[in-house]
Design a protein around this motif. Structure first.
Motif, PDB file in Angstrom:
ATOM      1  N   LYS A 191       0.496  -1.176  -0.223  1.00  0.00           N
ATOM      2  CA  LYS A 191       0.208   0.264  -0.045  1.00  0.00           C
ATOM      3  C   LYS A 191       0.661   1.029   0.239  1.00  0.00           C
ATOM      4  N   TYR A 192       1.682   1.603   0.526  1.00  0.00           N
ATOM      5  CA  TYR A 192       2.688   2.393   0.816  1.00  0.00           C
ATOM      6  C   TYR A 192       4.243   1.780   0.375  1.00  0.00           C
ATOM      7  N   ARG A 193       4.853   2.084  -0.451  1.00  0.00           N
ATOM      8  CA  ARG A 193       6.292   1.384  -1.123  1.00  0.00           C
ATOM      9  C   ARG A 193       7.477   1.670  -0.258  1.00  0.00           C
ATOM     10  N   LEU A 194       7.089   3.363   0.584  1.00  0.00           N
ATOM     11  CA  LEU A 194       8.622   3.471   1.580  1.00  0.00           C
ATOM     12  C   LEU A 194       8.500   2.660   2.724  1.00  0.00           C
ATOM     13  N   ALA A 195       7.232   2.538   2.560  1.00  0.00           N
ATOM     14  CA  ALA A 195       7.340   1.943   4.383  1.00  0.00           C
ATOM     15  C   ALA A 195       8.453   0.873   4.419  1.00  0.00           C
ATOM     16  N   GLY A 196       9.004  -0.317   2.879  1.00  0.00           N
ATOM     17  CA  GLY A 196       9.895  -0.891   3.367  1.00  0.00           C
ATOM     18  C   GLY A 196      11.385   0.076   3.483  1.00  0.00           C
ATOM     19  N   PHE A 197      11.488   0.715   3.314  1.00  0.00           N
ATOM     20  CA  PHE A 197      12.159   1.844   3.639  1.00  0.00           C
ATOM     21  C   PHE A 197      12.590   2.370   5.263  1.00  0.00           C
ATOM     22  N   LEU A 198      11.647   2.654   5.248  1.00  0.00           N
ATOM     23  CA  LEU A 198      11.471   3.224   6.499  1.00  0.00           C
ATOM     24  C   LEU A 198      11.451   2.180   7.582  1.00  0.00           C
ATOM     25  N   TYR A 199      10.906   0.888   7.024  1.00  0.00           N
ATOM     26  CA  TYR A 199      11.652   0.062   8.129  1.00  0.00           C
ATOM     27  C   TYR A 199      13.115  -0.246   8.360  1.00  0.00           C
ATOM     28  N   LEU A 200      13.873   0.011   7.146  1.00  0.00           N
ATOM     29  CA  LEU A 200      14.944  -0.092   7.527  1.00  0.00           C
ATOM     30  C   LEU A 200      16.200   1.010   8.228  1.00  0.00           C
ATOM     31  N   LEU A 201      15.451   1.479   7.566  1.00  0.00           N
ATOM     32  CA  LEU A 201      15.997   2.775   8.473  1.00  0.00           C
ATOM     33  C   LEU A 201      15.519   2.816  10.146  1.00  0.00           C
ATOM     34  N   LEU A 202      14.517   2.634  10.129  1.00  0.00           N
ATOM     35  CA  LEU A 202      14.559   2.029  11.591  1.00  0.00           C
ATOM     36  C   LEU A 202      15.134   1.452  12.727  1.00  0.00           C
ATOM     37  N   THR A 203      14.689  -0.009  11.789  1.00  0.00           N
ATOM     38  CA  THR A 203      15.330  -1.116  12.093  1.00  0.00           C
ATOM     39  C   THR A 203      16.969  -1.106  12.685  1.00  0.00           C
ATOM     40  N   PHE A 204      17.995  -0.336  11.467  1.00  0.00           N
ATOM     41  CA  PHE A 204      18.943  -0.940  11.344  1.00  0.00           C
ATOM     42  C   PHE A 204      19.645   0.402  11.882  1.00  0.00           C
ATOM     43  N   PHE A 205      19.658   1.385  12.783  1.00  0.00           N
ATOM     44  CA  PHE A 205      19.628   2.566  12.480  1.00  0.00           C
ATOM     45  C   PHE A 205      19.366   3.038  13.588  1.00  0.00           C
ATOM     46  N   VAL A 206      18.104   3.898  13.964  1.00  0.00           N
ATOM     47  CA  VAL A 206      17.232   5.075  14.758  1.00  0.00           C
ATOM     48  C   VAL A 206      17.300   4.117  15.799  1.00  0.00           C
ATOM     49  N   VAL A 207      16.459   2.871  15.742  1.00  0.00           N
ATOM     50  CA  VAL A 207      16.678   2.348  17.194  1.00  0.00           C
ATOM     51  C   VAL A 207      17.749   2.236  17.763  1.00  0.00           C
ATOM     52  N   PRO A 208      18.439   1.453  16.918  1.00  0.00           N
ATOM     53  CA  PRO A 208      19.857   0.591  17.746  1.00  0.00           C
ATOM     54  C   PRO A 208      20.756   1.640  18.207  1.00  0.00           C
ATOM     55  N   PHE A 209      20.432   3.143  17.627  1.00  0.00           N
ATOM     56  CA  PHE A 209      20.705   4.608  18.389  1.00  0.00           C
ATOM     57  C   PHE A 209      20.201   4.431  19.084  1.00  0.00           C
ATOM     58  N   SER A 210      19.242   5.102  19.664  1.00  0.00           N
ATOM     59  CA  SER A 210      18.669   5.531  20.253  1.00  0.00           C
ATOM     60  C   SER A 210      18.578   4.609  21.717  1.00  0.00           C
ATOM     61  N   LEU A 211      18.300   3.507  21.626  1.00  0.00           N
ATOM     62  CA  LEU A 211      18.811   2.426  22.778  1.00  0.00           C
ATOM     63  C   LEU A 211      20.003   3.216  23.117  1.00  0.00           C
ATOM     64  N   ILE A 212      21.371   3.230  22.255  1.00  0.00           N
ATOM     65  CA  ILE A 212      22.640   3.613  23.044  1.00  0.00           C
ATOM     66  C   ILE A 212      22.558   4.903  23.812  1.00  0.00           C
TER      67      ILE A 212
END
Length: 537
Positions: free
Chosen positions: A349-370
């Motif tokens: 439905k939203y093609r950019l959702a996959g790229f957003l997931y990639l960004l959040l999972t492998f970059f935003v969330v880990p840096f936030s946890l740190i």
């Protein structure tokens, strides 16, 4: 007249087999050589590098993210797990620090299949199936981390089991570096010594070993992939996906042979996207691949220190427990698939959702946890003085203590004697639970004054009593320890030990031994160890 096709001589048929076997053995030898060179190089770097690695990986969240990011960048969990084994074997990293690193590597290796799935973005229906397949591996590992990371962080779950299994198998305490460590025997050691002497730069040696290691893994994969014909998707589908058990077994076996779950899981994405294989049929193959990838750590640790072997065991346990919970247990086993399928439908439905997931999972969330856990670990350097009043010998030793304020465990890296590589001579684990304090194998029950109990160690049976409890104890100028329990340890057969009594001053506030005294029969002080400085790092 029918012409017969020329028969290929038997010698020609065997040539590719012999050649590929030689290539595989050569790649394996180069891999072991590179690992040995890496361990020696890490030891050559010395104490400053050890301290840097210790501080970098002191925070489990940081270690988790480093493992994730490094694996995502080099696209090889085999390389990162081998590096972790080398760090543990060299004494530069403790087992407790290496386990989050390995967990991160498990998540990081899934980025490849996710990126491949995003390559189907121009094909609407295939894109949904591709994303669901590519992210199934992600969600499985992420859920396993979500489950096991807190257990490891608060209770040392994986490290405790791995330590127990490692000690049981090898019948000796877990230790890190070994002075006589060897993977390839005298010949390989001679070459490594020559390289180290010639280059004489620890950083360059580490980089060289990483390049050789990574190259050997890539070469190994290419030879195996060509031999097994993994470029032919029809053959891949025919042999590997007939039933769940066979699919799991082939996923495990092929990944163990290739030493890359990245390749095997990534090959599944286009198969499911094009409806050659159903996602449900591919799931056990992906999980088998997750187990199979642990073979690299076992190979790397096989001739290594017990701590490195324990790390390989912990890596296997992480994946095995994940498979048991998220594949074999009803209801729970549907969770990774539903999350992956849900993301697949969302990306449709939203093609950019996959790229957003990639960004959040492998970059935003880990840096936030740190960021939010930057104070989760405290690292202090302790200095102890040693005095022998009989021989008039004086010396000192250092301990790097890694303490978790909200954690039951802490690690002590002991530098208790001169070493040409400045490696820790041992790593101690400290565990505190209510009034029980366990420092490696020594149990201290923080009770009232006058409390006694019997115990036994390598010197025989002894009685340990609490003589007094001090509100505070002045150790040296400006340094005090609060809530100090004074234990006296007396053996029933004093002739088996150097002295009849040992007094241990244990600070309940620091969870440390701050002073130790050895006394003669007449009560004369023979030896003393005293904490003289405590500095944050």
């Amino acid at each position: 007249m029918i012409e017969q096709a020329p028969v290929e001589p038997a010698q020609n048929r065997w040539q590719p087999v012999i050649r590929n076997t030689a290539y595989i053995l050569g790649a394996l030898l180069i891999f072991l050589f590179a690992l040995n060179l890496m361990i020696s190089s890490l030891q050559y770097l010395g104490k400053d590098a050890d301290d840097l690695i210790l501080q970098t990986t002191a925070n489990p969240f940081t270690a988790l993210f480093i493992g994730l990011l490094l694996t995502a960048l080099i696209q090889s969990s085999s390389a990162t797990t081998t590096m972790a084994v080398a760090l543990v074997a060299s004494g530069s990293m403790s087992l407790n620090s290496a386990i989050p690193f390995i967990m991160g590597a498990n998540v990081g290796t899934t980025i490849t299949s996710t990126i491949i799935s995003l390559g189907f973005i121009t094909k609407k229906k295939e894109f949904r199936r591709a994303v669901a397949t590519g992210t199934y591996h992600d969600f499985f590992n992420i859920l396993t981390v979500v489950l096991l990371f807190p257990l490891e962080y608060y209770f040392g779950f994986l490290s405790a089991i791995a330590n127990y299994v490692g000690t049981t198998l090898f019948h000796e305490p877990i230790s890190n570096s070994s002075e006589n460590f060897s993977l390839l025997g005298w010949g390989g050691d001679s070459i490594i010594k020559f390289i180290i002497t010639t280059i004489n730069n620890g950083f360059v040696l580490v980089v060289l070993s990483v390049v050789i290691l990574f190259s050997s893994i890539i070469f190994f994969r290419k030879v195996i992939s060509k031999t097994l014909g993994f470029g032919q998707q029809e053959k891949f589908q025919h042999f590997f996906f007939k039933n769940s058990f066979k699919s799991f077994g082939w996923g495990l076996l092929t990944t163990a042979i290739i030493r890359s779950s990245t390749i095997t899981t990534s090959l599944v994405v286009p198969l499911v996207a094009k409806k050659v294989v159903k996602l449900k049929s591919a799931q056990p193959f992906i999980l088998g691949a997750n187990i199979g990838t642990t073979i690299t750590a076992f190979i790397a640790a096989l001739f290594n220190s017990n701590a490195a072997i324990s790390l390989a065991i912990a890596h296997f346990l992480f994946n095995a427990i994940g498979v048991i919970i998220f594949y074999l247990i009803p209801l729970v086993n549907e969770l990774p698939g539903k999350l992956a399928d849900g993301l697949g439908r969302l990306t449709l439905k939203y093609r950019l959702a996959g790229f957003l997931y990639l960004l959040l999972t492998f970059f935003v969330v880990p840096f936030s946890l740190i960021y939010f856990n930057k104070d989760a670990v405290r690292v202090n350097e302790l200095t102890y003085s040693y005095q022998n009043f009989v021989t008039q010998q004086n010396s000192s030793y250092n301990i790097v203590a890694k303490t978790y304020p909200h954690h039951a465990f802490s690690n002590l890296m002991v530098y208790d004697r001169p070493s040409k590589n400045n490696q820790p001579n041992k790593i101690l684990t400290v565990y505190r639970r209510n009034n029980l304090l366990l420092i490696n194998n020594d149990l201290f029950e923080l009770n009232r004054a006058g409390f006694c109990r019997d115990a036994e160690d390598e010197n025989g049976k002894f009685k340990i009593c609490i003589l007094e409890v001090l509100p505070s104890l002045t150790l040296s100028s400006g340094l005090k320890a609060d809530s100090v329990f004074v234990f006296e340890k007396q053996w029933y057969q004093p002739e088996r030990v150097d002295s009849t009594r040992v007094r241990l001053y244990i600070s309940a506030a620091l969870n440390l031994q701050v002073k130790k005294e050895k006394l003669s029969t007449g009560g004369h002080l023979l030896e003393q160890e005293l904490l003289t400085s405590l500095n944050p790092k």
